[in-house]
Write an enzyme that holds these catalytic residues in place. Structure first.
Site, mmCIF file in Angstrom:
data_model
loop_
_atom_site.group_PDB
_atom_site.id
_atom_site.type_symbol
_atom_site.label_atom_id
_atom_site.label_comp_id
_atom_site.label_asym_id
_atom_site.label_seq_id
_atom_site.Cartn_x
_atom_site.Cartn_y
_atom_site.Cartn_z
ATOM 1 N N GLU A 1 3.546 4.307 5.472
ATOM 2 C CA GLU A 1 2.423 3.433 6.012
ATOM 3 C C GLU A 1 2.970 1.873 6.078
ATOM 4 O O GLU A 1 2.477 1.006 5.681
ATOM 5 C CB GLU A 1 1.337 3.385 4.879
ATOM 6 C CG GLU A 1 0.672 4.718 4.744
ATOM 7 C CD GLU A 1 -0.867 4.681 3.760
ATOM 8 O OE1 GLU A 1 -0.986 3.838 3.388
ATOM 9 O OE2 GLU A 1 -1.235 5.745 4.180
ATOM 10 N N GLU B 1 -0.007 12.843 4.736
ATOM 11 C CA GLU B 1 -1.143 12.691 3.769
ATOM 12 C C GLU B 1 -2.603 12.840 4.376
ATOM 13 O O GLU B 1 -2.985 12.431 5.526
ATOM 14 C CB GLU B 1 -1.232 11.070 3.390
ATOM 15 C CG GLU B 1 -0.023 10.596 2.579
ATOM 16 C CD GLU B 1 -0.270 9.408 1.936
ATOM 17 O OE1 GLU B 1 -1.511 8.906 1.795
ATOM 18 O OE2 GLU B 1 0.941 8.630 1.907
HETATM 19 C C1 BG6 Z 1 -2.158 5.979 1.226
HETATM 20 C C2 BG6 Z 1 -0.886 5.907 0.467
HETATM 21 O O1 BG6 Z 1 -2.451 4.901 1.746
HETATM 22 O O2 BG6 Z 1 -3.282 6.661 0.643
HETATM 23 C C3 BG6 Z 1 -1.002 6.557 -1.019
HETATM 24 O O3 BG6 Z 1 0.176 6.304 1.171
HETATM 25 C C4 BG6 Z 1 -2.357 6.500 -1.484
HETATM 26 O O4 BG6 Z 1 0.093 5.947 -1.861
HETATM 27 C C5 BG6 Z 1 -3.209 7.098 -0.551
HETATM 28 O O5 BG6 Z 1 -2.478 6.870 -2.823
HETATM 29 C C6 BG6 Z 1 -4.551 7.307 -1.042
HETATM 30 O O6 BG6 Z 1 -4.974 6.051 -1.492
HETATM 31 P P1 BG6 Z 1 -5.909 5.688 -2.813
HETATM 32 O O7 BG6 Z 1 -6.039 4.430 -2.813
HETATM 33 O O8 BG6 Z 1 -7.097 6.521 -3.050
HETATM 34 O O9 BG6 Z 1 -4.489 6.105 -3.883
#
Ligand code: BG6
Length: 476
Positions: A179, A373
């Site tokens: 990211e 993701e």
């Molecule tokens: C993304 C990141 O922003 O979202 C992860 O690459 C992160 O590291 C994921 O964990 C989900 O976000 P969060 O804040 O719910 O953990």
């Protein structure tokens, strides 16, 4: 068949959110280790609050996390049981170079990752490796000011050279920075930036961005020289910005937000800065320190594929529309979209937006995409019999995978794979909580670090296994 025969189904993690063991086998301290749970977390992540040491008054969830460091065999066996074709993970820079600026790596760190990769290979799982996922050695922050200093490009080149040499033949898919656009939103996480009083923050962020972009291009060049089979991708926190309404001011605001969000991938995929950014720098007196060599390196070393995270779309409102309700989602504050439901953490849920984002990105870059993701952070309940019935997670994933399928079959998007975020419960990046769970595998650990660390399968475990076995045909 909707998805390619070799579609890479799997799950994703990050070193600091799962490994724990933050001070063993020679590992050095990193930015992620000093980010506490609790009210100070956000100011630290923003670079507003300087906390470069740990203290007894805070709890630091990355220190123990889910102790993947000592459980990786058990965890990878569970991934294999679900049928994973790939496992996305990141490396802790400080396991390999504890300070970041050494010339010789720490063998124990290299050996650990080699063991993890070999364990994956044992099951036919292809590692998908992020070189840095919100990860910068503390020493590089204290001594050099983090990524605002060009010297970090050389340290990163050294890291990349060591990695590509050591893991040649073991790792084919690499992502340079997780990211990368997060520099603009959480600069301490994204680039180890802590702001000084009166500093031009916008300039510091774009200098750091430039240095990471150049480092990413160098890593791509180095990878190709060392291992011609390697595939190098960039990684964006994606999610199309919708105009809040058809007022031209809202549409223009969305256009600006989208341009800024795509800025990084524009450079990594096309090899040069977008015109609007150069104009912005000129207008605002921002000097990112671009050299002729930088220009050449950027132009000659664009990425092979484009990876991204998708959790939600965002909504933009112009200044002529000041009364819209604001919302918070993955560090992206924006106008609240009245047509969408939200997660327990206020993140808008928008499967159609996933299809839209996939199309936007494919139209823009015409390179293979990789969703690395996606998922739902939710509170899970362990029933008396030990079962965890996460139907809400199954629903979320079903709708999103369906939308992704539509993008492939109906719209012709070229998609390499899908790794759902936090395939095993891990520490939340934004909140530091364990209770914000994404996994198919439950980990017994709470927000204060208590628990047995025992792993157990949720209902979604078997569901995802079926999805993978049918190559995305059976989403029932
Ligand atoms: C993304 C990141 O922003 O979202 C992860 O690459 C992160 O590291 C994921 O964990 C989900 O976000 P969060 O804040 O719910 O953990």
């Amino acid at each position: 068949m909707a998805f390619r025969k070799d579609f890479l189904w799997g799950g994703a993690t990050a070193a600091n959110q799962c490994e724990g063991a933050y001070d063993v086998d020679g590992r050095g301290l990193a930015n992620v280790d000093v980010v506490p749970h609790g009210k100070d977390r956000f100011p630290v992540c923003l670079g507003d609050l300087k906390m470069l040491e740990c203290d007894a008054d805070h709890y630091y969830p990355a220190h123990g996390a889910i102790d993947f460091y000592h459980h990786y065999k058990e965890d990878i066996a569970l991934f294999a049981e679900m049928g994973f074709k790939t496992f996305r993970m990141s490396l802790a820079w400080t396991r390999i170079f504890p300070n970041g600026d050494e010339t010789e790596p720490n063998e124990a760190g290299l050996a650990f990752y080699e063991d993890v990769f070999r364990e994956c290979k044992k099951y036919g799982i292809e590692p998908l490796v992020t070189i840095t996922h919100f990860d910068c050695p503390i020493h590089l922050i204290k001594e050099y000011g983090g990524w605002r200093n060009r010297k970090l490009i050389d340290f990163y080149k050294n890291l990349a050279t060591v990695l590509f040499t050591r893991y040649k033949g073991l790792v084919k898919y690499w992502l340079t920075f997780n990211e990368i656009n997060m520099i603009l939103h959480l600069p301490f996480m994204g680039a180890g930036l802590v702001f000084e009083e009166g500093e031009n923050r916008e300039e510091a962020k774009f200098i750091a961005a430039h240095n990471e972009l150049v480092a990413s291009a160098w890593a791509t060049k180095i990878a190709r020289e060392i291992d011609p089979d390697a595939m190098i991708g960039c990684m964006l926190a994606a999610g199309t910005y919708y105009p809040y309404s058809c007022r031209p001011g809202d549409v223009r605001a969305a256009q600006l937000d989208n341009q800024q969000n795509y800025f990084f991938v524009d450079v990594q995929s096309r090899g040069y800065y977008p015109a609007w950014a150069l104009k912005k720098f000129e207008r605002e007196g921002i000097d990112v320190g671009m050299t002729d060599e930088d220009k050449q390196i950027l132009a000659e070393n664009t990425v092979d594929f484009i990876s991204f995270s998708y959790y939600s779309t965002r909504c933009s409102a112009g200044v002529d529309n000041p009364d819209v309700e604001r919302t918070q989602g993955n560090a992206f504050a924006g106008a609240k979209n009245p047509y969408l439901q939200e997660s327990q953490w206020g993140w808008a849920i928008d499967p159609m937006g996933f299809r839209i984002t996939l199309n936007d990105m494919y139209d823009r870059y015409q390179k293979p995409l990789f969703v690395v993701e996606n998922g739902l952070g939710a509170k899970d309940v362990v029933e008396e019999d030990g079962s965890i019935n996460d139907d809400y997670r199954i629903d979320y994933l079903r709708q999103h995978i369906q939308a992704m399928r539509d993008a492939v079959t109906e719209d012709g998007v070229d998609l390499m794979g899908y790794t759902s975020w936090g395939c095993i419960d891990l520490v939340s990046a934004s909140t530091g909580e364990m209770s914000k769970r994404y996994g198919f595998i439950y980990v017994d650990r709470d927000d204060a670090g208590n628990g047995t660390l025992k792993r157990s399968k949720k209902k979604s475990f078997d569901w995802y296994k079926k999805v993978i076995a049918s190559n995305g045909e059976d989403l029932s």
